[in-house]
Design an enzyme around this catalytic site. Structure first.
Site, PDB file in Angstrom:
ATOM      1  N   LYS A 208       0.790  -0.786  -0.161  1.00 48.31           N
ATOM      2  CA  LYS A 208       0.358  -0.088   0.010  1.00 48.31           C
ATOM      3  C   LYS A 208       1.204   1.018   0.003  1.00 48.31           C
ATOM      4  O   LYS A 208       1.058   2.039  -0.666  1.00 48.31           O
ATOM      5  CB  LYS A 208      -1.174   0.121   1.317  1.00 48.31           C
ATOM      6  N   GLU A 214      10.267  -5.612   3.619  1.00 48.20           N
ATOM      7  CA  GLU A 214      10.588  -7.548   2.669  1.00 48.20           C
ATOM      8  C   GLU A 214      10.026  -7.620   1.019  1.00 48.20           C
ATOM      9  O   GLU A 214      10.848  -7.178   0.324  1.00 48.20           O
ATOM     10  CB  GLU A 214       9.767  -8.467   3.209  1.00 48.20           C
ATOM     11  N   GLY A 280      -4.694  -4.557   5.655  1.00 47.62           N
ATOM     12  CA  GLY A 280      -4.101  -6.360   5.288  1.00 47.62           C
ATOM     13  C   GLY A 280      -4.250  -7.372   4.967  1.00 47.62           C
ATOM     14  O   GLY A 280      -4.859  -7.721   3.704  1.00 47.62           O
ATOM     15  N   ARG A 281      -4.956  -7.993   6.073  1.00 47.99           N
ATOM     16  CA  ARG A 281      -5.075  -9.514   6.536  1.00 47.99           C
ATOM     17  C   ARG A 281      -6.672  -9.203   6.170  1.00 47.99           C
ATOM     18  O   ARG A 281      -7.485 -10.410   5.767  1.00 47.99           O
ATOM     19  CB  ARG A 281      -5.592  -9.823   8.338  1.00 47.99           C
ATOM     20  N   GLU A 366      -3.887 -11.671  14.550  1.00 52.38           N
ATOM     21  CA  GLU A 366      -2.657 -10.770  14.177  1.00 52.38           C
ATOM     22  C   GLU A 366      -4.246  -9.522  14.648  1.00 52.38           C
ATOM     23  O   GLU A 366      -4.359  -8.482  15.289  1.00 52.38           O
ATOM     24  CB  GLU A 366      -2.663 -10.374  12.991  1.00 52.38           C
ATOM     25  N   HIS A 397      -2.210 -38.871  10.604  1.00 47.98           N
ATOM     26  CA  HIS A 397      -0.701 -39.635  10.507  1.00 47.98           C
ATOM     27  C   HIS A 397       0.441 -38.171  11.022  1.00 47.98           C
ATOM     28  O   HIS A 397       1.613 -38.831  11.180  1.00 47.98           O
ATOM     29  CB  HIS A 397      -0.120 -39.726   9.230  1.00 47.98           C
ATOM     30  N   LYS A 521      10.426  -4.715  13.377  1.00 43.90           N
ATOM     31  CA  LYS A 521       9.969  -4.066  12.491  1.00 43.90           C
ATOM     32  C   LYS A 521      11.073  -3.096  13.070  1.00 43.90           C
ATOM     33  O   LYS A 521      12.928  -2.888  12.356  1.00 43.90           O
ATOM     34  CB  LYS A 521       9.021  -3.904  11.440  1.00 43.90           C
TER      35      LYS A 521
END
Length: 558
Positions: A208, A214, A280-281, A366, A397, A521
């Site tokens: 954004k 990153e 964002g999520r 979050e 399993h 961060k």
């Protein structure tokens, strides 16, 4: 800003606490004594068929949970959210992910802006771009059509798009594929681009603000890869003009920072924006889902959005006693706050949903991993839970042992579809039916278990009877749909968005900020010079960090 209601002061909370004190789950007995239990606690929401009957729920528990929702003002808070009030208090923002899927003829004005018109203007732009790529009208710098779209993002700019892309692979256009780069570990982008053809690769840089460390690092690495490959193959000259043209043909952006987009070399006309009222999520159904729109096309993406909207309408209008996300969210509160559950498993018996648990980790943790309420006061209850899971039957399993016979309460959601994308047979056996036999069997085993007498009746030696007893009474929810369509995927995502909202309102927290991600961060930026060899910067770090960085610097080979 209205102060949150302390849930522990409500009458419903006290009644639930009293119920919990005397509560002994007995799913065998409940089903044996109530022939209508399955029907009474099985509900439909959109295309989802949801069986809550194997939960620790009774009419009394349900009624008190709904009373709790009333006493904390959940309905009012829900209405405030969809109306665009600034319920994200720490950032003074509206929370309008539900507006991303409103139909074109809906009406919503927030802060003087026609939200619906803005959303559909952006959608139209995304769809036009998707059509260009899918038709071959959009070509790379050498005139070849695009075959691979690489989405570069992190967090909500990655987890949503990659999950939905994987879920809807059967709807992907043949000859067109997507890859997703998120981790700043250079291995990620190196592996994702190692076998690609730069002439047919298009990158979507999803940030954004166009400042995410990153994402921008990976975007610069992608640019260097593209230009290096094109120049080394003699496909473009090394001039500034040729390089600029190549970047413009092979990069687009999802961002509102048009100046930074232009500085990178992307034509601002090829930037797709979204708004500060989209977390964002909660953003996969915005321009953040551009890679998905390219892969599956505008008609299927519109169906995806329609699925979200169908679940939104259910959450907003369904009778509380039949409101699936409301009840599932309240049941999570019941387990967390009255029975000590600390985690929640999500177990899709649908391989295409293999990234869904990872997606839910961000959405739920979050959102609700908070220790202060939306007015800044401390919470009065435990909040949040660890969401995790893997597709069945793989999980059977691996970790189902803990769910079946461990000492911890782990509520679990099982998800399956009736009609698979690939109806394969193994001889005379329908493999999907074999697969779903496990889905049905696991929830039954978790609910009803196996008694010592039943184990003995199988001829088991007495010394190992205790090890083969299954206590049962492990709560599960079964969620089924006819098929994994774009609409159903949208409904599943919206279901868990509203579950998360419900829990957050009961706990009185702001489920829409995420300050917990910021400190690490910022510290990384401060430590970076020390990692690179700045001894003065290293001297300002704590003893453990200094020791670790020195060891790293001694070991690193350049």
């Amino acid at each position: 800003m209205t102060a949150p209601v302390d849930p522990t002061t409500t009458q419903a909370w006290q009644k639930l606490a009293d119920l919990a004190d005397d509560f002994t789950p007995d799913l065998r007995g409940w089903f044996a004594g109530d022939a209508d239990r399955a029907d009474r606690f099985t509900l439909d929401a959109g295309d989802l068929h949801v069986d809550l009957s194997k939960n620790w729920i009774s009419d009394e528990v349900r009624d008190q949970l709904l009373a709790l929702a009333d006493e904390v003002g959940l309905a009012g808070r829900r209405a405030a959210m969809v109306a665009g009030e600034h319920i994200n208090s720490t950032e003074d923002r509206a929370v309008l992910h539900t507006a991303l899927r409103l139909p074109r003829d809906a009406a919503l004005t927030v802060d003087g802006q026609d939200v619906v018109a803005d959303v559909h203007a952006t959608l139209d732009k995304v769809y036009a771009f998707a059509d260009q790529v899918r038709s071959g009208e959009w070509v790379g710098v050498t005139g070849k059509r695009i075959e691979t779209v690489v989405n570069i993002g992190i967090g909500g700019s990655d987890l949503g798009p990659v999950m939905v892309y994987e879920a809807l692979l059967p709807y992907k256009q043949e000859g067109l594929a997507c890859r997703f780069v998120s981790n700043i570990d250079p291995t990620d982008i190196a592996e994702k681009t190692s076998d690609l053809d730069p002439e047919t690769t298009l990158f979507i840089v999803c940030s954004k603000t166009f400042t995410t460390l990153e994402t921008l690092t990976n975007a610069r690495l992608a640019k260097a890869w593209l230009l290096g490959r094109l120049e080394s193959a003699g496909l473009i000259e090394g001039s500034d003009e040729a390089r600029a043209e190549a970047v413009a043909k092979h990069f687009v952006a999802v961002s509102t920072a048009l100046d930074k987009v232009a500085d990178f070399g992307i034509d601002p006309a090829n930037a797709f924006g979204f708004w500060d009222w989209v977390g964002g999520r909660y953003s996969v159904d915005s321009a953040v889902g551009t890679a998905v729109a390219v892969a599956i096309g505008k008609e299927n993406f519109a169906d995806f959005l329609a699925g979200f909207h169908a679940m939104d309408e259910h959450f907003l209008t369904a009778d509380p006693a039949k409101n699936v996300p409301l009840l599932m969210g309240l049941l999570n509160v019941w387990y967390v706050n009255f029975h000590g559950a600390a985690s929640h498993a999500v177990l899709p018996y649908a391989q295409y949903l293999h990234r869904f648990p990872a997606y839910l980790q961000q959405l739920t943790m979050e959102s609700n991993g908070k220790s202060v309420r939306w007015d800044g006061s401390e919470v009065t209850t435990d909040t949040g839970e660890v969401f995790w899971g893997e597709p069945g039957t793989n999980g059977q399993h691996a970790f189902y042992q803990l769910i079946h016979q461990g000492t911890r309460l782990i509520p679990a959601d099982f998800i399956a579809v009736a009609n698979p994308a690939h109806a394969l047979r193994d001889g005379d056996a329908d493999v999907h039916e074999l697969f779903l036999s496990n889905f049905f069997a696991q929830t039954a085993a978790l609910a009803f278990g196996k008694t010592a007498d039943e184990v003995r009746a199988e001829g088991t030696a007495e010394a190992i009877v205790p090890a083969r007893v299954f206590e049962g009474n492990r709560p599960t929810t079964s969620i089924m749909a006819s098929a994994l369509t774009p609409s159903v995927v949208g409904q599943l995502i919206a279901l868990y968005e509203h579950i998360t909202f419900t829990q957050g309102i009961v706990w009185g927290i702001d489920s829409f900020d995420q300050w917990g991600v910021e400190l690490g961060k910022k510290l990384a930026l401060q430590i970076a010079p020390a990692v690179s060899g700045d001894d003065q910067a290293l001297s300002h770090q704590d003893g453990s960090t200094q020791s670790l960085v020195r060891w790293y610097r001694a070991q690193r080979r350049h």
